[in-house]
Design a protein around this motif. Structure first.
Motif, mmCIF file in Angstrom:
data_model
loop_
_atom_site.group_PDB
_atom_site.id
_atom_site.type_symbol
_atom_site.label_atom_id
_atom_site.label_comp_id
_atom_site.label_asym_id
_atom_site.label_seq_id
_atom_site.Cartn_x
_atom_site.Cartn_y
_atom_site.Cartn_z
ATOM 1 N N LYS A 99 14.927 -18.765 4.279
ATOM 2 C CA LYS A 99 15.160 -18.276 2.913
ATOM 3 C C LYS A 99 14.435 -16.949 2.711
ATOM 4 O O LYS A 99 13.549 -16.602 3.499
ATOM 5 N N TYR A 126 11.678 -14.956 5.178
ATOM 6 C CA TYR A 126 10.314 -14.569 4.794
ATOM 7 C C TYR A 126 10.076 -13.079 5.048
ATOM 8 O O TYR A 126 9.039 -12.678 5.580
ATOM 9 N N HIS A 150 9.336 -33.484 -0.373
ATOM 10 C CA HIS A 150 8.505 -32.323 -0.061
ATOM 11 C C HIS A 150 7.066 -32.658 -0.429
ATOM 12 O O HIS A 150 6.813 -33.215 -1.492
ATOM 13 N N SER A 166 7.189 -29.794 5.971
ATOM 14 C CA SER A 166 7.355 -28.356 6.162
ATOM 15 C C SER A 166 6.310 -27.960 7.207
ATOM 16 O O SER A 166 5.785 -28.827 7.903
ATOM 17 N N SER A 167 6.003 -26.679 7.340
ATOM 18 C CA SER A 167 5.074 -26.262 8.397
ATOM 19 C C SER A 167 3.762 -27.037 8.340
ATOM 20 O O SER A 167 3.334 -27.649 9.317
ATOM 21 N N ARG A 212 11.146 -29.048 8.615
ATOM 22 C CA ARG A 212 11.592 -27.812 7.966
ATOM 23 C C ARG A 212 10.496 -26.764 8.146
ATOM 24 O O ARG A 212 9.563 -26.701 7.359
ATOM 25 N N GLY A 220 8.975 -23.122 8.137
ATOM 26 C CA GLY A 220 9.110 -21.753 7.660
ATOM 27 C C GLY A 220 7.999 -20.912 8.236
ATOM 28 O O GLY A 220 8.111 -20.348 9.334
ATOM 29 N N VAL A 221 6.888 -20.925 7.546
ATOM 30 C CA VAL A 221 5.807 -19.996 7.876
ATOM 31 C C VAL A 221 5.322 -20.153 9.334
ATOM 32 O O VAL A 221 5.035 -19.158 10.008
HETATM 33 C C1 LIG Z 1 10.248 -23.197 1.678
HETATM 34 C C2 LIG Z 1 10.354 -24.595 1.965
HETATM 35 C C3 LIG Z 1 9.961 -25.104 3.212
HETATM 36 C C4 LIG Z 1 9.308 -24.272 4.279
HETATM 37 O O1 LIG Z 1 7.943 -24.175 3.993
HETATM 38 P P1 LIG Z 1 6.871 -23.576 5.003
HETATM 39 O O2 LIG Z 1 5.577 -23.947 4.425
HETATM 40 O O3 LIG Z 1 7.083 -22.114 5.032
HETATM 41 O O4 LIG Z 1 7.121 -24.199 6.317
HETATM 42 C C5 LIG Z 1 10.181 -26.443 3.463
HETATM 43 N N1 LIG Z 1 10.734 -27.242 2.539
HETATM 44 C C6 LIG Z 1 11.089 -26.800 1.308
HETATM 45 C C7 LIG Z 1 11.696 -27.726 0.352
HETATM 46 C C8 LIG Z 1 10.907 -25.468 0.992
HETATM 47 O O5 LIG Z 1 11.266 -25.029 -0.216
#
Ligand SMILES: *Cc1c(COP(=O)(O)O)cnc(C)c1O
Length: 705
Positions: free
Chosen positions: A376, A380, A498, A541-542, A557, A559-560
């Motif tokens: 997204k 980044y 989340h 997430s990360s 999921r 991201g960072v």
């Molecule tokens: C942005 C987002 C992530 C990714 O998060 P990071 O900390 O960058 O890994 C995962 N899940 C959801 C729902 C998010 O909005």
């Protein structure tokens, strides 16, 4: 912004391939052995033209292109070369009485479109046609379908070429081929022959998991030997009408190309140019060598001895190519360097670090868990196109974005696999969700009903709120969650939650997170008891992964972490992985000035020099994503491995640094604002912390500038 890879092997082979094409037209071994000449010019040398097609396809064809710019440029360039070549060869055509043939106009059209106005020029229109066919097939239908279609075309071509003897004996098929031969002298053309090699080239460039060198060499030797056998049998049975197309030519050239890709080094633009000129000009050199031989009465040396004839044609063609290339360089100096110098501020994306991170994460993940790359906000700030296409090529098949438009853009870039939209999409856009095959997050029951009522079958993941209180169904609301599974137009593919404090190792936060996780699994159990088949699940997430690696979900999921950074520099995580930063931020010195003690720099005179100083102005500002809060000595940049503090207020497009203590700074010098320079490194998390933010915000705000 791209990783620069140089394909020296391909450039070297271009020259060899050009020589092979000269061989086809001069038969170097003809005066020694018939079968030897057949083997050399009709078998070995046959890899040359497909190699050129594949090389063009490699740089041109890709599922991931999203406009036809490069294709148009290729067509234009090839058409210009073809036009020039046609003009060059008009004298030879006149000499050959070309313009005295009957049906001149239809013949000219046929030659221009398919056969080339001199025997070797067919290659140029075939390149254009092959490129167009392959480009559209790969873009619209993907490599696999494109391969099947072009392979079918190739098979049709085969039976009009090396296998013609077979189709000739079946009358209805023979009629079909006679029709083809009225339009094109051979099936070795832009429709039946060229496209598949372009598709192969595109496939090789899209698929980064290429065969290793050993496998490529073995594959080549094996297939090339089989091609030899195939050609000799066909020749022996006298089946060939023409001898360009063999079944085993396809894998032979494929493996050959993979071998060449392993030869890395400086790319040679000159070599490319010389080989093109050799290809275009060699028929002229054939005439020239013959003329020269006649004039000097050396026919038995330069004409009757086919090998010397061949060598002289190659030699003169290459010399001619070198002369033209050198002249061209004199007249038109390279401009590339100026273009780099023109960049005012830029991001450098290290794709090998990205690949490394994908590998490290995958290795640390449970076996059946899949990496869902969160791309997204332009990945980044790294650039969604660059990042998503690269990791799609190396096998990442699940992506997450924030908005439907980000999802559509990924599809337009050619991304295959799953794309989950984590945020809200207006239900009215259900048709686009369906059309682009995007998966929508269901944020509550009412939303699910609205989406269902649009009348389009939509794939979705149900989001569960386990304590963050942002998006999602209440975890206690098993009834309404279960109801979503029976909605007619909603296909539930996943369920997730989340974690809102997974980055913290504080006892209370860990306790809270454990309760979140527990309640999610408790809900799953309740649903199972209601007879619901549980879809794929994901939680982490990360940080969720780095601090709770023991969970066993279907996706992570990331991201960072994918971008190789933490949100804050001092975060401690349970799992410590060797993740490497992907992004660097750089700018250039556009002006240097000497100021006196007491002089001020920048808006509101906030910096006053305490000594005579040298100030460098950089062409980057807060509109480029470098936070204004870092003004007045709160940060520094790296210049030649030395620290240069930011002085005064950061402006929208410019900032000033003190380079008094940095040697060798000149106008044009590169400043590193994020990244490594010599032994010093400024990490994104450090910059983020200095600006009272987190890496995620800092990077996602890097503007498109
Ligand atoms: C942005 C987002 C992530 C990714 O998060 P990071 O900390 O960058 O890994 C995962 N899940 C959801 C729902 C998010 O909005």
């Amino acid at each position: 912004m791209t990783e620069k890879k140089n394909y020296a092997g391909i450039d070297y082979f271009r020259l060899i391939a050009a020589m092979l094409i000269v061989a086809i037209h001069t038969s170097p071994l003809a005066s020694f052995s018939d079968i030897g000449d057949f083997m050399f010019t009709r078998i070995i040398a046959r890899v040359a033209v497909p190699f050129f097609f594949m090389a063009s396809g490699f740089f041109l064809i890709s599922r991931y292109t999203y406009n036809a710019e490069r294709l148009c440029a290729f067509i234009k360039k090839t058409a210009v070369i073809y036009g020039v070549a046609i003009l060059i060869y008009i004298p030879i055509n006149i000499y050959n009485d070309y313009f005295k043939t009957d049906n001149l106009l239809p013949n000219i059209i046929k030659d221009i479109v398919f056969d080339g106005t001199l025997y070797h020029l067919w290659y140029l229109p075939a390149s254009i046609m092959g490129a167009v066919i392959a480009w559209y097939l790969v873009k619209k239908a993907g490599c696999r379908i494109a391969f099947l279609i072009t392979f079918a075309l190739y098979i049709i071509g085969l039976f009009g070429d090396s296998y013609y003897g077979i189709s000739e004996s079946v009358s209805c098929i023979n009629g079909f081929y006679n029709l083809i031969f009225q339009v094109s002298d051979y099936t070795r053309n832009g429709i039946f022959f060229a496209p598949i090699f372009f598709v192969f080239g595109g496939y090789i460039s899209d698929n980064q998991n290429r065969p290793a060198l050993k496998k490529s060499v073995t594959g080549f030797i094996l297939c090339f030997a089989l091609m030899f056998g195939e050609a000799l049998v066909l020749h022996h049975l006298n089946l060939q009408r023409h001898d360009s197309m063999y079944v085993f030519l396809l894998p032979s050239v494929y493996f050959l190309f993979n071998i060449l890709l392993h030869i890395k080094g400086k790319s040679h633009k000159e070599l490319r140019r010389v080989s093109l000129i050799v290809y275009i000009i060699h028929p002229f050199m054939i005439v020239a060598v013959r003329l020269f031989a006649k004039l000097l009465h050396l026919e038995n040396l330069f004409i009757e001895n086919s090998l010397i004839h061949y060598i002289s044609v190659c030699f003169t063609s290459v010399v001619f190519g070198i002369i033209i290339t050198v002249l061209r360089r004199r007249l038109k100096p390279e401009q590339a360097k100026h273009m780099i110098a023109a960049e005012r501020a830029y991001l450098e994306i290290d794709l090998s670090n990205l690949k490394h991170n994908v590998g490290v994460l995958k290795k640390a993940m449970p076996n059946n868990c899949e990496l869902m790359a969160v791309v997204k906000a332009e990945a980044y700030g790294h650039g969604a196109y660059e990042i998503a296409t690269h990791i799609n090529k190396i096998g990442v098949k699940a992506f997450a974005v924030a908005t439907i438009d980000e999802g559509i853009r990924l599809r337009n870039y050619g991304i295959t696999g799953e794309i989950l939209i984590l945020g809200y999409t207006a239900p009215e856009r259900a048709k686009e969700l369906y059309k682009y095959d995007l998966m929508q997050t269901l944020i509550d029951y009412d939303y699910s009903i609205l989406l269902n009522n649009q009348g389009y079958k939509v794939k979705a993941h149900i989001k569960i709120d386990t304590g963050m209180h942002r998006l999602g169904f209440d975890k206690e609301n098993a009834e309404s969650i279960a109801a979503v599974f029976s909605l007619k137009n909603i296909k539930v593919c996943g369920m997730f939650t989340h974690l809102c404090a997974a980055d913290s190792t504080d006892e209370k936060d860990v306790c809270f997170t454990d309760i979140q996780i527990e309640s999610f699994y408790k809900l799953l159990k309740t649903l199972k008891e209601k007879g619901i088949a549980i879809p794929k699940i994901h939680i982490q997430s990360s940080y969720g992964f780095l601090n709770y690696p023991e969970l066993n979900c279907d996706y992570i999921r990331a991201g960072v972490a994918l971008y190789g950074v933490l949100s804050s520099p001092n975060d401690k995580t349970k799992l410590q992985l060797d993740l490497r930063p992907v992004l660097s931020l750089k700018s250039r010195v556009i002006l240097l000035r000497q100021i006196k003690k007491g002089d001020c720099v920048g808006y509101s005179r906030s910096f006053v020099a305490e000594r005579d100083s040298r100030i460098a102005i950089l062409s980057i500002g807060y509109a480029d994503g470098y936070p204004r809060i870092l003004s007045c000595g709160k940060s520094y940049v790296l210049m030649g491995g030395h620290r240069a503090p930011v002085v005064g207020k950061i402006c929208m497009d410019l900032l000033a640094v003190d380079v008094t203590d940095c040697p060798d700074v000149t106008v044009g010098s590169i400043a590193t604002l994020i990244g490594k320079d010599g032994r010093e490194e400024i990490s994104a998390p450090m910059v983020a912390e200095n600006s009272e933010s987190i890496t995620n915000e800092l990077l996602s705000r890097m503007g498109r500038r």
